[in-house]
Design an enzyme around this catalytic site. Structure first.
Site, short mmCIF file in Angstrom:
data_model
loop_
_atom_site.label_atom_id
_atom_site.label_comp_id
_atom_site.label_asym_id
_atom_site.label_seq_id
_atom_site.Cartn_x
_atom_site.Cartn_y
_atom_site.Cartn_z
N TYR A 1 6.35 -23.21 -8.36
CA TYR A 1 6.94 -22.85 -7.06
C TYR A 1 6.24 -23.58 -5.91
O TYR A 1 5.01 -23.70 -5.89
CB TYR A 1 6.78 -21.35 -6.81
CG TYR A 1 7.81 -20.50 -7.53
CD1 TYR A 1 9.17 -20.66 -7.30
CD2 TYR A 1 7.40 -19.52 -8.43
CE1 TYR A 1 10.11 -19.88 -7.95
CE2 TYR A 1 8.32 -18.72 -9.09
CZ TYR A 1 9.68 -18.90 -8.84
OH TYR A 1 10.60 -18.13 -9.49
N LYS B 1 -10.84 7.47 -15.45
CA LYS B 1 -9.63 7.53 -14.62
C LYS B 1 -8.85 6.21 -14.77
O LYS B 1 -9.38 5.23 -15.28
CB LYS B 1 -10.02 7.76 -13.16
CG LYS B 1 -10.90 6.69 -12.56
CD LYS B 1 -11.59 7.17 -11.30
CE LYS B 1 -12.46 6.06 -10.72
NZ LYS B 1 -13.33 6.55 -9.64
N MET C 1 5.70 -14.73 -11.44
CA MET C 1 5.73 -13.33 -11.82
C MET C 1 5.29 -13.12 -13.27
O MET C 1 4.49 -12.24 -13.56
CB MET C 1 7.15 -12.76 -11.62
CG MET C 1 7.24 -11.26 -11.85
SD MET C 1 8.91 -10.63 -11.72
CE MET C 1 9.26 -10.93 -9.98
N ARG D 1 -14.53 10.26 2.56
CA ARG D 1 -13.32 10.05 1.77
C ARG D 1 -12.86 11.34 1.12
O ARG D 1 -11.72 11.75 1.26
CB ARG D 1 -13.60 8.97 0.70
CG ARG D 1 -12.38 8.52 -0.05
CD ARG D 1 -12.72 7.50 -1.11
NE ARG D 1 -13.56 8.04 -2.18
CZ ARG D 1 -13.78 7.42 -3.33
NH1 ARG D 1 -13.25 6.23 -3.56
NH2 ARG D 1 -14.54 7.96 -4.25
C1 LIG Z 1 -14.66 6.12 -9.80
C2 LIG Z 1 -15.75 7.08 -9.57
C3 LIG Z 1 -16.91 7.05 -10.36
C4 LIG Z 1 -17.22 5.90 -11.30
O1 LIG Z 1 -17.63 4.80 -10.51
P1 LIG Z 1 -18.09 3.42 -11.15
O2 LIG Z 1 -18.50 2.61 -9.96
O3 LIG Z 1 -16.89 2.85 -11.82
O4 LIG Z 1 -19.19 3.69 -12.09
C5 LIG Z 1 -17.81 8.09 -10.23
N1 LIG Z 1 -17.61 9.08 -9.33
C6 LIG Z 1 -16.53 9.12 -8.52
C7 LIG Z 1 -16.38 10.22 -7.54
C8 LIG Z 1 -15.57 8.11 -8.60
O5 LIG Z 1 -14.51 8.15 -7.79
#
Ligand SMILES: *Cc1c(COP(=O)(O)O)cnc(C)c1O
Length: 349
Positions: A244, A35, A292, A130
């Site tokens: 800055y 992802k 930036m 969640r």
């Molecule tokens: C992001 C995620 C993972 C991977 O987690 P890592 O800690 O990066 O290995 C696996 N399962 C779900 C549901 C996630 O949201």
């Protein structure tokens, strides 16, 4: 050419996947979580390298990422969508053969009505609060959902990076209670869960950050170097300020290098007056505020002006930089700027 360069070691990523694959028993499948553009490293090359290493199942957050990944991988590998089947995603899920992890009764209904017979999994909430169905909701609809033939029952651990946290065992017990006797393949472990040991592995593991060299997988091969070009240098006299708000004042005549990258490139302002950049093995303190698009560095002690300074590399991992910034490696990785040139190395091992 003076461009900020992110070097990505695809061999290291493949080796990390193989090592995590070996860390579980032989019947356990190891997926790959890619992802957020493969944690900022570029999904096209990273996913191809992982498929070549042997990964056959991939997880992304949303259907659009799944569509991109299908183009990269072609037909065959399974692409799982963690956000499930959202309104408006039906065509993409159906046409591109994506497998949604359904999170609620609403999603179950949408999926079974709009794409009957199409593959899906179920995400269960075992205590993270969640995503996924909670115990009472699942109990009520499990017989009907199981009838439709889910490919996977999965849940996610909230505290897997802390092996001593009591919630791990609690979530494990809840997951067992919610899934025992279903006969459906199960998955509970991401990177941290793999390291908790075999009873967390079930049929499939889902490592993400460990593939890319991040904690809590301390044995990982680092996969990323970030080299920032020096644009300009100047001499400052004792008493002169840099950057800055004049937060750094020279206490002796100094040589200051201005390098090309800043908070717009994912280098947090909390690195101001705190981080270190590296000329090979020589540390050079970041001085003044992170701007930036620019960072200023004290290179008074160097014999000559370097073309690049590394802010992530062999001497400073993603997690070490995150520690200085007051965040986690995940946030540093996924914030890596699209402006960086991504250079991929493979076949060098
Ligand atoms: C992001 C995620 C993972 C991977 O987690 P890592 O800690 O990066 O290995 C696996 N399962 C779900 C549901 C996630 O949201």
């Amino acid at each position: 050419m003076a461009t900020a360069t992110l070097s990505i070691d695809l061999d290291a990523i493949a080796a990390n996947w193989r090592a995590l694959d070996k860390a579980s028993a032989s019947g356990v499948q190891t997926a790959a979580v890619v992802k957020a553009d493969a944690y900022g490293l570029g999904i096209t090359r990273v996913a191809r390298a992982l498929a070549q290493a042997g990964a056959r199942r991939f997880f992304v957050a949303v259907a659009e990422e799944g569509a991109t990944l299908r183009q990269v991988l072609g037909p065959g590998p399974q692409i799982c969508i963690l956000s499930g089947h959202m309104g408006g995603d039906t065509d993409m899920i159906g046409d591109l053969d994506l497998t949604p992890m359904l999170n609620s009764l609403d999603q179950v209904t949408r999926h079974l009505e709009s794409l009957p017979g199409h593959a899906f999994g179920v995400q269960l909430d075992t205590g993270m609060n969640r995503l996924g169905m909670e115990e009472p909701e699942w109990e009520a609809i499990a017989p009907f959902v199981l009838e439709a033939g889910p490919e996977l029952l999965m849940s996610h651990l909230a505290c897997a990076d802390d092996p001593d946290h009591g919630l791990n065992e609690t979530q494990l017990a809840t997951f067992l209670a919610m899934t025992n006797g279903t006969g459906v393949p199960r998955s509970l472990a991401a990177t941290g869960g793999i390291l908790l040991g075999p009873k967390y592995h079930f049929d499939l593991t889902r490592p993400g950050v460990g593939l890319f060299g991040g904690r809590p997988y301390e044995a990982a091969r680092p996969a990323v170097t970030l080299s920032l070009p020096v644009i300009q240098t100047r001499q400052v006299a004792a008493g002169e300020a840099v950057g800055y708000s004049s937060t750094w004042i020279a206490d002796a005549p100094s040589t200051v290098a201005t390098v090309s990258a800043g908070y717009a490139d994912g280098l947090p302002r909390t690195l101001s007056n705190a981080a270190v950049l590296w000329d090979g093995d020589t540390p050079c303190p970041l001085i003044g505020r992170v701007s930036m698009d620019l960072i200023t560095v004290d290179i008074s002690h160097l014999a000559q002006v370097p073309r690049y300074l590394d802010i992530i590399g062999p001497n400073q991992t993603v997690d070490e930089l995150a520690d200085i910034a007051g965040t986690i490696g995940y946030e540093i990785l996924t914030g890596l700027s699209p402006r960086y040139i991504r250079r991929y190395y493979e076949g060098t091992a």
